[in-house]
Design a protein around this motif. Structure first.
Motif, PDB file in Angstrom:
ATOM      1  N   LEU A  93      38.883  28.823  39.431  1.00  0.00           N
ATOM      2  CA  LEU A  93      37.766  29.511  39.834  1.00  0.00           C
ATOM      3  C   LEU A  93      37.539  29.392  41.401  1.00  0.00           C
ATOM      4  O   LEU A  93      37.329  30.364  42.346  1.00  0.00           O
ATOM      5  CB  LEU A  93      36.732  29.738  39.242  1.00  0.00           C
ATOM      6  CG  LEU A  93      35.704  30.611  39.482  1.00  0.00           C
ATOM      7  CD1 LEU A  93      36.067  32.150  39.693  1.00  0.00           C
ATOM      8  CD2 LEU A  93      34.285  30.745  38.557  1.00  0.00           C
ATOM      9  N   ARG A  97      38.081  31.900  44.360  1.00  0.00           N
ATOM     10  CA  ARG A  97      37.192  32.549  45.344  1.00  0.00           C
ATOM     11  C   ARG A  97      37.420  32.379  46.887  1.00  0.00           C
ATOM     12  O   ARG A  97      37.280  33.274  47.569  1.00  0.00           O
ATOM     13  CB  ARG A  97      35.893  31.935  45.115  1.00  0.00           C
ATOM     14  CG  ARG A  97      34.991  32.264  43.701  1.00  0.00           C
ATOM     15  CD  ARG A  97      33.939  31.629  43.527  1.00  0.00           C
ATOM     16  NE  ARG A  97      33.254  32.015  42.280  1.00  0.00           N
ATOM     17  CZ  ARG A  97      32.054  31.439  41.758  1.00  0.00           C
ATOM     18  NH1 ARG A  97      31.833  30.319  41.900  1.00  0.00           N
ATOM     19  NH2 ARG A  97      31.703  32.036  40.550  1.00  0.00           N
ATOM     20  N   THR A 109      32.412  37.291  38.333  1.00  0.00           N
ATOM     21  CA  THR A 109      33.210  36.608  37.159  1.00  0.00           C
ATOM     22  C   THR A 109      32.275  36.798  35.969  1.00  0.00           C
ATOM     23  O   THR A 109      31.120  37.217  35.802  1.00  0.00           O
ATOM     24  CB  THR A 109      33.185  35.163  37.465  1.00  0.00           C
ATOM     25  OG1 THR A 109      31.856  34.378  37.508  1.00  0.00           O
ATOM     26  CG2 THR A 109      33.794  34.700  38.776  1.00  0.00           C
ATOM     27  N   GLN A 119      29.304  30.475  34.305  1.00  0.00           N
ATOM     28  CA  GLN A 119      30.363  29.627  35.109  1.00  0.00           C
ATOM     29  C   GLN A 119      29.515  28.933  36.390  1.00  0.00           C
ATOM     30  O   GLN A 119      29.664  29.435  37.286  1.00  0.00           O
ATOM     31  CB  GLN A 119      31.342  30.732  35.724  1.00  0.00           C
ATOM     32  CG  GLN A 119      32.074  31.551  34.677  1.00  0.00           C
ATOM     33  CD  GLN A 119      31.381  32.835  34.075  1.00  0.00           C
ATOM     34  OE1 GLN A 119      31.239  33.456  34.983  1.00  0.00           O
ATOM     35  NE2 GLN A 119      31.299  32.889  32.851  1.00  0.00           N
ATOM     36  N   VAL A 127      41.200  31.502  35.973  1.00  0.00           N
ATOM     37  CA  VAL A 127      41.178  32.796  35.761  1.00  0.00           C
ATOM     38  C   VAL A 127      42.237  33.404  34.978  1.00  0.00           C
ATOM     39  O   VAL A 127      43.569  32.909  35.163  1.00  0.00           O
ATOM     40  CB  VAL A 127      41.661  33.540  37.345  1.00  0.00           C
ATOM     41  CG1 VAL A 127      41.400  35.118  37.467  1.00  0.00           C
ATOM     42  CG2 VAL A 127      40.625  33.001  38.362  1.00  0.00           C
ATOM     43  N   GLN A 130      41.964  39.695  36.144  1.00  0.00           N
ATOM     44  CA  GLN A 130      41.523  40.197  37.349  1.00  0.00           C
ATOM     45  C   GLN A 130      41.475  41.928  37.297  1.00  0.00           C
ATOM     46  O   GLN A 130      42.479  42.487  37.005  1.00  0.00           O
ATOM     47  CB  GLN A 130      42.010  39.542  38.571  1.00  0.00           C
ATOM     48  CG  GLN A 130      43.361  40.193  38.925  1.00  0.00           C
ATOM     49  CD  GLN A 130      43.945  39.525  40.180  1.00  0.00           C
ATOM     50  OE1 GLN A 130      44.069  38.523  40.496  1.00  0.00           O
ATOM     51  NE2 GLN A 130      43.952  40.550  41.207  1.00  0.00           N
ATOM     52  N   ASP A 144      36.859  41.742  39.732  1.00  0.00           N
ATOM     53  CA  ASP A 144      36.030  41.122  38.665  1.00  0.00           C
ATOM     54  C   ASP A 144      36.975  40.172  38.016  1.00  0.00           C
ATOM     55  O   ASP A 144      38.135  40.680  37.225  1.00  0.00           O
ATOM     56  CB  ASP A 144      35.562  42.193  37.652  1.00  0.00           C
ATOM     57  CG  ASP A 144      34.815  41.596  36.673  1.00  0.00           C
ATOM     58  OD1 ASP A 144      34.614  40.544  36.512  1.00  0.00           O
ATOM     59  OD2 ASP A 144      34.644  42.655  35.742  1.00  0.00           O
ATOM     60  N   LEU A 145      36.769  38.847  37.749  1.00  0.00           N
ATOM     61  CA  LEU A 145      37.651  37.617  37.180  1.00  0.00           C
ATOM     62  C   LEU A 145      36.961  37.444  35.802  1.00  0.00           C
ATOM     63  O   LEU A 145      35.927  37.034  35.821  1.00  0.00           O
ATOM     64  CB  LEU A 145      37.801  36.651  38.199  1.00  0.00           C
ATOM     65  CG  LEU A 145      38.169  36.874  39.708  1.00  0.00           C
ATOM     66  CD1 LEU A 145      38.278  35.505  40.501  1.00  0.00           C
ATOM     67  CD2 LEU A 145      39.435  37.588  39.615  1.00  0.00           C
ATOM     68  N   VAL A 147      37.436  34.864  33.036  1.00  0.00           N
ATOM     69  CA  VAL A 147      37.701  33.289  33.187  1.00  0.00           C
ATOM     70  C   VAL A 147      37.524  32.484  31.804  1.00  0.00           C
ATOM     71  O   VAL A 147      36.512  32.931  31.060  1.00  0.00           O
ATOM     72  CB  VAL A 147      37.046  32.681  34.373  1.00  0.00           C
ATOM     73  CG1 VAL A 147      37.267  33.238  35.913  1.00  0.00           C
ATOM     74  CG2 VAL A 147      35.393  32.595  34.126  1.00  0.00           C
TER      75      VAL A 147
END
Length: 254
Positions: A93, A97, A109, A119, A127, A130, A144-145, A147
């Motif tokens: 992550l 980013r 996230t 997180q 990840v 996405q 928008d991830l 994870v």
């Protein structure tokens, strides 16, 4: 001499001779201009580049004084408009980013499993999914991830359970083979014990047979890298008892 004698008239002037037409000044000037212009057309610009139109930049570039899209420093202007979202799936992550920010995107996230963990440590998440999430305040686009923890496998779909492995059945195999089967599912800690209370486990029990195991076969192992498998072993020349902690040689009766 008679002072009053009449003065004879002056001799007549020689007749005017017409100048040839090609020696007249106007034709001389026109001739010089034609010769000079023809030399330019035939030999080119005296600056050293034949055939270059006056005012044109060397190398076939823009004419001198024409506008250019390159700034005075010679460096084209850089636009901040994103050309497309970067591929972030599989990245930690923190790195995701940084890559997104460099490509002109903001990031939000969420936990990609069925849980809703926060997180707080970007180095501990990776990840799995996405998606585009519009724009924040009408400015930069947002990704928008989904994870999960770095040691966890990604779920089959965003929001599903994490597919943790199941405990393999190792009973009946020797200890060496059992260790390989456990390592294949991510179990790193294996603790062997003698199944008989009156038999000491040797320093190298690789040929001893597994009689019992814990966790039981088929049990879901969450975070197998932290799990411990307990194996009860019997010597190669002895069979397995009905239950752990038995005696191989019964105590003599009085």
């Amino acid at each position: 001499m008679d002072p009053y004698a009449p003065v004879p008239p002056p001799p007549p002037s020689p007749p005017l001779v017409a100048r040839p037409w090609w020696r007249r000044p106007v034709f001389v000037v026109v001739g010089v201009l034609l010769v000079f212009g023809g030399g330019l057309l035939f030999f080119g610009d005296p600056s050293g580049e034949p055939g270059r139109v006056p005012g044109e930049a060397k190398g076939g570039g823009r004419p001198v004084g024409s506008p250019s899209s390159v700034a005075a420093t010679g460096t084209p202007s850089v636009t901040s408009t994103p050309v497309g979202p970067p591929r972030l799936v599989g990245k930690v992550l923190k790195e995701a980013r940084e890559v997104a920010a460099g490509a002109g995107y903001d990031v939000v996230t969420h936990d990609a499993s069925e849980k809703n963990a926060g997180q707080w440590d970007a180095d501990g998440w990776k990840v799995c999914f996405q998606t585009a999430a519009g724009q924040r305040g009408g400015e930069r686009p947002v990704l928008d991830l989904g994870v999960v923890r770095v040691d966890a496998p990604c779920p089959g779909a965003d929001g599903e359970e994490i597919p943790w492995p199941s405990m393999p059945g190792v009973a009946g195999t020797d200890f060496f083979e059992a260790e390989e089967m456990l390592e294949a599912v991510g179990v790193r800690k294996v603790r062997p014990e003698s199944v008989y209370t009156d038999v000491t486990l040797p320093a190298d029990p690789s040929t001893w047979r597994v009689c019992f195991q814990e966790p039981a076969p088929g049990r879901r192992i969450e975070n197998p890298q932290y799990a411990t498998a307990y194996l009860k072993l019997a010597p190669p020349d002895a069979g397995c008892p009905d239950a752990p902690y038995a005696r191989l040689r019964p105590e003599p009766t009085s």
